[in-house]
Scaffold this active site. Structure first.
Site, short mmCIF file in Angstrom:
data_model
loop_
_atom_site.label_atom_id
_atom_site.label_comp_id
_atom_site.label_asym_id
_atom_site.label_seq_id
_atom_site.Cartn_x
_atom_site.Cartn_y
_atom_site.Cartn_z
N TYR A 64 -9.31 -2.05 -3.52
CA TYR A 64 -8.18 -2.61 -2.96
C TYR A 64 -7.95 -1.69 -1.66
O TYR A 64 -7.59 -0.54 -1.60
CB TYR A 64 -7.00 -2.22 -3.89
CG TYR A 64 -6.96 -2.99 -5.34
CD1 TYR A 64 -7.64 -3.95 -5.33
CD2 TYR A 64 -6.18 -2.44 -6.36
CE1 TYR A 64 -7.63 -4.74 -6.78
CE2 TYR A 64 -6.22 -3.24 -7.47
CZ TYR A 64 -6.90 -4.34 -7.57
OH TYR A 64 -6.82 -4.89 -9.08
N PHE A 209 -1.52 -10.68 -12.61
CA PHE A 209 -0.91 -11.71 -12.39
C PHE A 209 0.29 -12.12 -13.17
O PHE A 209 0.60 -13.02 -13.68
CB PHE A 209 -1.87 -12.80 -12.00
CG PHE A 209 -1.60 -13.77 -10.79
CD1 PHE A 209 -1.36 -13.30 -9.75
CD2 PHE A 209 -1.51 -15.26 -10.89
CE1 PHE A 209 -1.26 -13.75 -8.21
CE2 PHE A 209 -1.20 -15.89 -9.83
CZ PHE A 209 -1.17 -15.09 -8.71
N PRO A 210 0.97 -10.88 -13.57
CA PRO A 210 2.03 -11.06 -14.66
C PRO A 210 3.11 -12.14 -14.48
O PRO A 210 3.86 -12.71 -15.02
CB PRO A 210 2.36 -9.80 -15.24
CG PRO A 210 2.17 -9.05 -13.69
CD PRO A 210 0.91 -9.53 -13.22
N GLY A 212 2.75 -14.25 -11.62
CA GLY A 212 2.27 -15.22 -10.74
C GLY A 212 2.56 -14.84 -9.21
O GLY A 212 2.87 -15.61 -8.57
#
Length: 247
Positions: A64, A209-210, A212
């Site tokens: 990241y 991606f909880p 989205g």
């Protein structure tokens, strides 16, 4: 002192012995994924606010930024609160002419781990996860390198990401896996079979991606439920995940 709201989500024990609040903080977007943050001070304030609210688990990765998310975490929170678990990942980054790609070679896992130790200012990484599977490297070799690092005292616990049930079982045959991180949310349940395995085993499942990237909140389908509970659509999406499984 702010109310420690993350406490309300309950706890889980990583590896059966390391307790963390189930509502954690994913730090991928702090640096803008593959970039530098436009406002580093705001990013550091956000991290400190998460701790004030009771977050005891932060998930990041060498990739990241690269390294920017880890650096921001260290700048904002080091020396770390004793109850905080910082999880990071290895095995994804620049590779030859392919640009950014999976790189599960043992030497890469070791190099990424060493850089994470330096950037996070740690002597031991609490949870090192294989970022994703490299189709050119058997998962046994990638996880085996992590097990070696664990034996050297550089890694406390091991996890994997973006795996199938079959790949998960191969990883578990090499070392003790305490967590899996797959894409999963209210609208995307492709990893139901992996979650079922971990649910039975009591091993932590970290859904990435909880909400989205906000898509679930923007779609409008959760508005009626959110209104009925005086909540936001994003809060409803997270609440669904928390009730879906105790892990």
């Amino acid at each position: 002192m702010a109310d420690r709201l993350a406490n309300l989500a309950g706890r889980i024990e990583l590896g059966g012995e390391v307790p963390v609040n189930r509502l954690g903080f994913g730090a991928m977007r702090l640096p803008g994924v593959w970039d530098r943050p436009q406002d580093p001070q705001a990013a550091r304030r956000l991290l400190r606010r998460a701790i004030e609210l009771g977050v005891t688990f932060i998930d990041t990765a060498h990739a990241y930024g690269p390294e920017t998310s880890e650096r921001l975490i260290a700048e904002a929170l080091h020396p770390y609160p004793p109850e905080l678990i910082v999880a990071t990942k290895a095995g994804y980054g620049p590779r030859g002419s392919r640009g950014w790609a999976p790189d599960g070679r043992p030497e890469t896992i070791r190099r990424h781990c060493q850089r994470s130790l330096e950037v996070l200012r740690l002597e031991r990484i609490d949870l090192l996860q294989l970022h994703t599977l490299d189709p050119t490297v058997p998962v046994e070799e990638s996880v085996g390198a992590m097990v070696e690092l664990q034996g050297e005292g550089k890694v406390r616990m091991i996890g994997v990401s973006n795996v199938s049930v079959e790949e998960l079982e191969r990883a578990r045959a090499v070392g003790g896996i305490v967590s899996v991180q797959n894409r999963y949310n209210l609208a995307d349940r492709a990893s139901e079979d992996v979650l079922a395995v971990y649910d039975r085993a009591g091993i932590a499942f970290l859904p990435w991606f909880p909400i989205g990237a906000g898509a679930l909140a923007r779609a409008g389908g959760l508005d009626a439920v959110a209104t009925a509970h005086a909540a936001t659509a994003a809060q409803v999406a997270i609440a669904w995940l928390l009730q879906r499984s105790p892990v």
